[in-house]
Scaffold this active site. Structure first.
Site, PDB file in Angstrom:
ATOM      1  N   ASP A  63      16.342  54.931 124.626  1.00  0.00           N
ATOM      2  CA  ASP A  63      15.559  53.704 124.538  1.00  0.00           C
ATOM      3  C   ASP A  63      16.121  52.938 123.327  1.00  0.00           C
ATOM      4  OD1 ASP A  63      13.771  51.777 123.732  1.00  0.00           O
ATOM      5  OD2 ASP A  63      11.987  53.026 123.956  1.00  0.00           O
ATOM      6  N   LYS A  88      14.498  41.438 121.415  1.00  0.00           N
ATOM      7  CA  LYS A  88      14.494  42.149 120.137  1.00  0.00           C
ATOM      8  C   LYS A  88      15.775  41.863 119.369  1.00  0.00           C
ATOM      9  CE  LYS A  88      11.054  45.123 121.477  1.00  0.00           C
ATOM     10  NZ  LYS A  88       9.693  45.085 120.988  1.00  0.00           N
TER      11      LYS A  88
END
Ligand code: PMP
Length: 416
Positions: A208, A234
């Protein structure tokens, strides 16, 4: 922690901040201090302009179009795939699949690789510090298949207990799905060791990368991970876009995720054949404009250089950590030796949400709560934390503003 102090000299923070229009505003009468970067980063002008340009100049559906706009949109869309390929050192572009983000990527792997390869008696390893999006899809898969979910322990400092990993790793394990860097604690996990050990027993590894892609050098080839997932928002890109990297042989063997246009080779009522990768996993019209704008975010990072970004963020983290440690009544949650620029803390006797509200009154944006890691919060026996997370455009002055605010709140609480 500071990795390359020399690079910092070429790093003009004012020039960087000038590229982010949103940073130049007042909140509650104070200059905005944006420290909620682990939730989402702000976007440089070039990303916003690329999105506008797409809709003003280039908008058309991609692939198979005979006209100029379709050709342009397709080329720009595929440029982003090529940039991501280079960004994470994927062996080829067709191993990059566009998704809606990290959550979507994990669900894709669970629904395809998982359904095809994991059965009753098998097990999946995750850790106690996973984001809910790296827990729930595996719980759902285990419920559907009868497989078992096993959880690596986390130590008091917020690091993976590698002895516990070794104990869990047996022949039943088909997949290890692990966060590269924790969003709640900042911990950078020893993924190289995890991958190597998992491969020894024939298990695959999913990383992840939601919190690693913007902060760390990511080389999927060198890491030898089987899957890597991440979200554009992000790393200074738009929301609603992300990607899944997978090893070629796995992606080619995996059944499709969703059925529809683009993912087929030929449709017939007698039976349908599927497209090659990556299109086999990209059914329907994708988020074209945001994928195109994502390329600008990658170029923004490339032009600054990951080393310079890491050096700056490490310096901010070290400065903020030292400052917080010197405030009586403040407790840090997550003190691993290797961290990305995430600082979780509590003020004794104060609810994290109240701290967040009071910091907001000073123009400081932090996140409060469980950060989608409820099992981790339960492990620490807390409801949540206050989390300040730093990005490339943040400054030491901003950290001073945070420290001053936290010190006032802690003092106020102690004098009550
Ligand atoms: N994993 C981690 C470690 C994250 O920080 C996040 C986002 N907070 C996610 C997964 C989910 O990402 P998204 O919401 O973009 O799908």
């Amino acid at each position: 922690m500071i990795q390359n102090a020399n690079i910092k000299s070429s790093f003009d923070l004012k020039l960087i901040r000038d590229q982010f229009p949103i940073l130049h505003q007042e909140v509650n009468g104070k200059d905005l201090v944006y420290f909620d970067n682990a939730a989402t980063t702000q976007k440089p002008k070039r990303v916003i302009e690329a999105l506008n340009k797409y809709y003003e100049v280039d908008n058309a559906n991609i692939h198979r179009g005979a006209h100029a706009l379709a050709d342009r949109s397709t080329r720009y869309f595929e440029h982003t795939r090529a940039s991501i390929c280079q960004f994470i050192n994927s062996p080829s572009e067709d191993q990059i699949i566009f998704t809606k983000g990290t959550t979507d990527g994990i669900n894709l792997v669970a629904a395809t690789f998982g359904r095809a390869n994991i059965k009753k008696g098998d097990s999946i390893i995750i850790s106690h510090m996973e984001h809910h999006s790296n827990i729930v899809p595996w719980q759902m898969l285990c419920e559907a298949t009868g497989a078992t979910l096993k959880v690596i322990k986390v130590t008091a400092s917020g690091e993976l207990d590698m002895n516990s990993f070794d104990e869990l790793l047996d022949k039943s394990v088909k997949l290890v799905s692990i966060v590269h860097a924790s969003n709640a604690l900042g911990t950078i996990n020893p993924v190289e060791e995890i991958i190597q050990k998992a491969h020894q027993i024939g298990a695959k590894v999913l990383l992840d990368g939601a919190q690693s892609a913007s902060h760390l050098l990511v080389d999927v080839h060198a890491l030898d991970c089987d899957f890597y997932v991440c979200s554009a928002h992000k790393l200074y890109g738009p929301t609603g876009v992300g990607f899944l990297y997978g090893k070629r042989e796995l992606l080619e063997e995996m059944p499709p995720y969703q059925g529809g246009g683009e993912m087929i080779k030929e449709v017939d009522f007698a039976g349908t054949t599927y497209n090659t990768i990556p299109f086999k996993f990209e059914a329907g019209t994708p988020n074209i404009g945001d994928v195109i704008a994502f390329n600008e975010a990658i170029q923004f990072i490339n032009e600054l250089g990951k080393d310079a970004i890491m050096s700056h963020e490490n310096e901010l983290l070290a400065y903020a950590t030292e400052g917080m440690e010197s405030i009586p009544g403040v407790r840090l949650i997550g003190t691993a030796a290797k961290k990305v620029s995430v600082l979780s803390f509590l003020i004794e006797g104060m609810h994290p949400f109240d701290v967040g509200m009071m910091l907001d009154a000073r123009g400081i944006a932090v996140r409060t709560g469980h950060h989608c890691t409820q099992p981790l919060m339960k492990l620490f026996n807390i409801e949540g934390t206050v989390r300040a997370s730093f990005a490339v455009y943040n400054t030491k002055n901003e950290i001073d503003t945070l420290l001053e605010g936290v010190a006032k709140l802690a003092k106020m609480k102690q004098s009550v």
